[in-house]
Design an enzyme around this catalytic site. Sequence first.
Site, PDB file in Angstrom:
ATOM      1  N   TRP A 180       0.871  -1.176   0.000  1.00 17.92           N
ATOM      2  CA  TRP A 180       0.000   0.000   0.000  1.00 17.92           C
ATOM      3  C   TRP A 180       0.905   1.223   0.000  1.00 17.92           C
ATOM      4  O   TRP A 180       1.896   1.278   0.723  1.00 17.92           O
ATOM      5  CB  TRP A 180      -0.904   0.042   1.230  1.00 17.92           C
ATOM      6  CG  TRP A 180      -1.665   1.334   1.299  1.00 17.92           C
ATOM      7  CD1 TRP A 180      -2.799   1.655   0.614  1.00 17.92           C
ATOM      8  CD2 TRP A 180      -1.316   2.506   2.061  1.00 17.92           C
ATOM      9  NE1 TRP A 180      -3.183   2.953   0.898  1.00 17.92           N
ATOM     10  CE2 TRP A 180      -2.281   3.499   1.778  1.00 17.92           C
ATOM     11  CE3 TRP A 180      -0.273   2.812   2.937  1.00 17.92           C
ATOM     12  CZ2 TRP A 180      -2.240   4.759   2.357  1.00 17.92           C
ATOM     13  CZ3 TRP A 180      -0.229   4.072   3.500  1.00 17.92           C
ATOM     14  CH2 TRP A 180      -1.213   5.026   3.220  1.00 17.92           C
ATOM     15  N   GLU A 221      -2.963  -2.911  -2.638  1.00 13.31           N
ATOM     16  CA  GLU A 221      -4.102  -2.373  -1.883  1.00 13.31           C
ATOM     17  C   GLU A 221      -4.418  -0.946  -2.310  1.00 13.31           C
ATOM     18  O   GLU A 221      -3.566  -0.067  -2.274  1.00 13.31           O
ATOM     19  CB  GLU A 221      -3.783  -2.413  -0.390  1.00 13.31           C
ATOM     20  CG  GLU A 221      -4.856  -1.807   0.505  1.00 13.31           C
ATOM     21  CD  GLU A 221      -4.434  -1.789   1.965  1.00 13.31           C
ATOM     22  OE1 GLU A 221      -5.226  -1.311   2.798  1.00 13.31           O
ATOM     23  OE2 GLU A 221      -3.300  -2.232   2.269  1.00 13.31           O
ATOM     24  N   LYS A 223      -6.835   2.725  -2.294  1.00  9.65           N
ATOM     25  CA  LYS A 223      -7.445   3.636  -1.329  1.00  9.65           C
ATOM     26  C   LYS A 223      -8.035   4.823  -2.075  1.00  9.65           C
ATOM     27  O   LYS A 223      -7.488   5.249  -3.096  1.00  9.65           O
ATOM     28  CB  LYS A 223      -6.411   4.113  -0.307  1.00  9.65           C
ATOM     29  CG  LYS A 223      -7.011   4.856   0.895  1.00  9.65           C
ATOM     30  CD  LYS A 223      -5.969   5.076   1.968  1.00  9.65           C
ATOM     31  CE  LYS A 223      -6.590   5.713   3.207  1.00  9.65           C
ATOM     32  NZ  LYS A 223      -5.616   5.886   4.310  1.00  9.65           N
ATOM     33  N   ASP A 254      -9.628  -3.306   1.298  1.00  3.33           N
ATOM     34  CA  ASP A 254      -9.776  -2.782   2.654  1.00  3.33           C
ATOM     35  C   ASP A 254     -11.117  -2.071   2.701  1.00  3.33           C
ATOM     36  O   ASP A 254     -11.352  -1.121   1.957  1.00  3.33           O
ATOM     37  CB  ASP A 254      -8.636  -1.810   2.969  1.00  3.33           C
ATOM     38  CG  ASP A 254      -8.687  -1.264   4.389  1.00  3.33           C
ATOM     39  OD1 ASP A 254      -9.761  -0.780   4.795  1.00  3.33           O
ATOM     40  OD2 ASP A 254      -7.651  -1.286   5.071  1.00  3.33           O
ATOM     41  N   HIS A 257     -11.500   1.716   2.570  1.00  3.54           N
ATOM     42  CA  HIS A 257     -10.820   2.453   1.511  1.00  3.54           C
ATOM     43  C   HIS A 257     -11.706   2.781   0.317  1.00  3.54           C
ATOM     44  O   HIS A 257     -11.201   2.978  -0.792  1.00  3.54           O
ATOM     45  CB  HIS A 257      -9.597   1.659   1.030  1.00  3.54           C
ATOM     46  CG  HIS A 257      -8.458   1.695   1.982  1.00  3.54           C
ATOM     47  ND1 HIS A 257      -7.197   1.235   1.676  1.00  3.54           N
ATOM     48  CD2 HIS A 257      -8.376   2.158   3.267  1.00  3.54           C
ATOM     49  CE1 HIS A 257      -6.390   1.397   2.707  1.00  3.54           C
ATOM     50  NE2 HIS A 257      -7.086   1.950   3.693  1.00  3.54           N
ATOM     51  N   HIS A 281      -8.415  -6.547   4.145  1.00  2.19           N
ATOM     52  CA  HIS A 281      -8.130  -5.874   5.399  1.00  2.19           C
ATOM     53  C   HIS A 281      -9.478  -5.413   5.937  1.00  2.19           C
ATOM     54  O   HIS A 281     -10.160  -4.594   5.312  1.00  2.19           O
ATOM     55  CB  HIS A 281      -7.205  -4.671   5.196  1.00  2.19           C
ATOM     56  CG  HIS A 281      -5.761  -5.032   5.206  1.00  2.19           C
ATOM     57  ND1 HIS A 281      -4.760  -4.089   5.077  1.00  2.19           N
ATOM     58  CD2 HIS A 281      -5.136  -6.225   5.354  1.00  2.19           C
ATOM     59  CE1 HIS A 281      -3.582  -4.703   5.138  1.00  2.19           C
ATOM     60  NE2 HIS A 281      -3.784  -5.983   5.291  1.00  2.19           N
ATOM     61  N   ASP A 289     -11.981   6.721   6.248  1.00  7.53           N
ATOM     62  CA  ASP A 289     -11.147   5.587   6.635  1.00  7.53           C
ATOM     63  C   ASP A 289     -10.579   5.816   8.028  1.00  7.53           C
ATOM     64  O   ASP A 289      -9.388   6.049   8.205  1.00  7.53           O
ATOM     65  CB  ASP A 289     -10.023   5.418   5.604  1.00  7.53           C
ATOM     66  CG  ASP A 289      -9.126   4.237   5.928  1.00  7.53           C
ATOM     67  OD1 ASP A 289      -9.638   3.245   6.457  1.00  7.53           O
ATOM     68  OD2 ASP A 289      -7.914   4.331   5.659  1.00  7.53           O
ATOM     69  N   ASP A 291     -10.634   3.701  10.667  1.00  5.51           N
ATOM     70  CA  ASP A 291     -10.042   2.521  11.301  1.00  5.51           C
ATOM     71  C   ASP A 291     -10.528   2.299  12.723  1.00  5.51           C
ATOM     72  O   ASP A 291      -9.726   2.149  13.653  1.00  5.51           O
ATOM     73  CB  ASP A 291      -8.512   2.607  11.252  1.00  5.51           C
ATOM     74  CG  ASP A 291      -7.974   2.418   9.841  1.00  5.51           C
ATOM     75  OD1 ASP A 291      -8.314   1.400   9.219  1.00  5.51           O
ATOM     76  OD2 ASP A 291      -7.237   3.285   9.353  1.00  5.51           O
ATOM     77  N   ASP A 321      -7.303  -4.520  10.168  1.00  2.00           N
ATOM     78  CA  ASP A 321      -6.503  -3.303  10.008  1.00  2.00           C
ATOM     79  C   ASP A 321      -7.238  -2.117  10.611  1.00  2.00           C
ATOM     80  O   ASP A 321      -8.083  -1.503   9.962  1.00  2.00           O
ATOM     81  CB  ASP A 321      -6.195  -3.046   8.533  1.00  2.00           C
ATOM     82  CG  ASP A 321      -5.260  -1.852   8.335  1.00  2.00           C
ATOM     83  OD1 ASP A 321      -4.828  -1.263   9.339  1.00  2.00           O
ATOM     84  OD2 ASP A 321      -4.977  -1.507   7.177  1.00  2.00           O
TER      85      ASP A 321
END
Length: 413
Positions: A180, A221, A223, A254, A257, A281, A289, A291, A321
């Site tokens: 990433w 990955e 985003k 992810d 993302h 993820h 994003d 998390d 993640d």
Amino acid sequence: MSNYYEYAKELYAGQGIDTEEALKKLSNVKISMHCWQGDDVTGFENAGELSGGIAATGNHPGKARNFEELTADLDEAFRMIPGCHKVNLHASYAVTHRGVDRDALSPEDFKAWVDYAKERGLGLDFNPTLFSHPKAADSLTLSSPDPAIRRFWIDHCKCSRKIAESFGKELGQPALDNIWIPDGYKEVPADRLGPRMRLKESLDEIFSEKLDGSVLYDSVESKVFGLGLEAYTVGSHEFYMNYAAKNGVLCLLDNGHYHPTEMVSDKIPSLLLFSEKLALHVTRPMRWDSDHVVRLDDELREIANEIVRCGALDRVFIGLDYFDASLNRVAAWVIGMRNMQKALLSALLTPHAKIKAFQDEGDVTSLLALQEELKTYPMAAVWDEFCARNNVPLRENWLADVQKYEKDVLLKR
């Protein structure tokens, strides 16, 4: 085996579900637990503040400060999590005294992690760290117009692949190496094609060396954006999806993302249709994003449902993640890992063939009715049985152990 479980076993059998088979399948699923939750993505380099659109918020006491503290916290978390899993590492967590920069890391810099994993029967996954570094100060790495910057990060990704390959060989289970990058621009760019051409050329060189595909899987990955990179992200979903399909690497999704209305669960079956394997993820975005710790919410259930419906438990690398510094970091691991497992168990306890038949027959009424009734079936009884067989605390009883660990260990740091 409790009467509660026997009742659930009988009830699910009425839907054609063998709970013993579900438990067996769940016990074989290895989830990759991200080490960076334990120290707010700080790593062991003393590199300073996070960069590349990444931020860890909160100041809960007890953050791990070194390898010994981080692995102790991982051990405490794994004591509360059923099964045997994997640890996901970033390159910034090298345990080395060689004084080398990221472009010269080697397997010997992660020997401590391999020894740790061997002693516990764990697997390891890996990520080159293309952020929080002087050569990533302007959030341009593999797509940088500066050849020297690109060379540094290409070399870093090359050595990262070899490190991941060594993990697979040493531990006897495949390792995922995931790339990433934070590359992008805060304002609308004058050139969208050029950075992506440079990224493609960089990736082509990184993947040009053929390593052992039986123990190493490569992924890329995407985003949408990051803080300070709102206008344009070089590594978009469309770029990486096409690159992965053309070059035989995995596309990593992810679920934080993407745009808020996009659902990763809907992307899973499409990618599995064209790819041997897929990587995930799993996080919880809140408006962006952010998390957050993974909850057992509708999207997590649908992600698990799609994996199971597609018969892809052995085709999907599942990793977590998120990094939340506002709560006990060990608890954050435990909550997220157990929720991922609960979602998978729920999917394994669903009569997918039966409800698929309703859909194919156009019987929308029966489809909706059974989907809704299944929501109140006693999955908790099967989950309790799974925890009991794996000698981990049932239900919320794990929290008292984590709170004691906080009092005895974390608060003394």
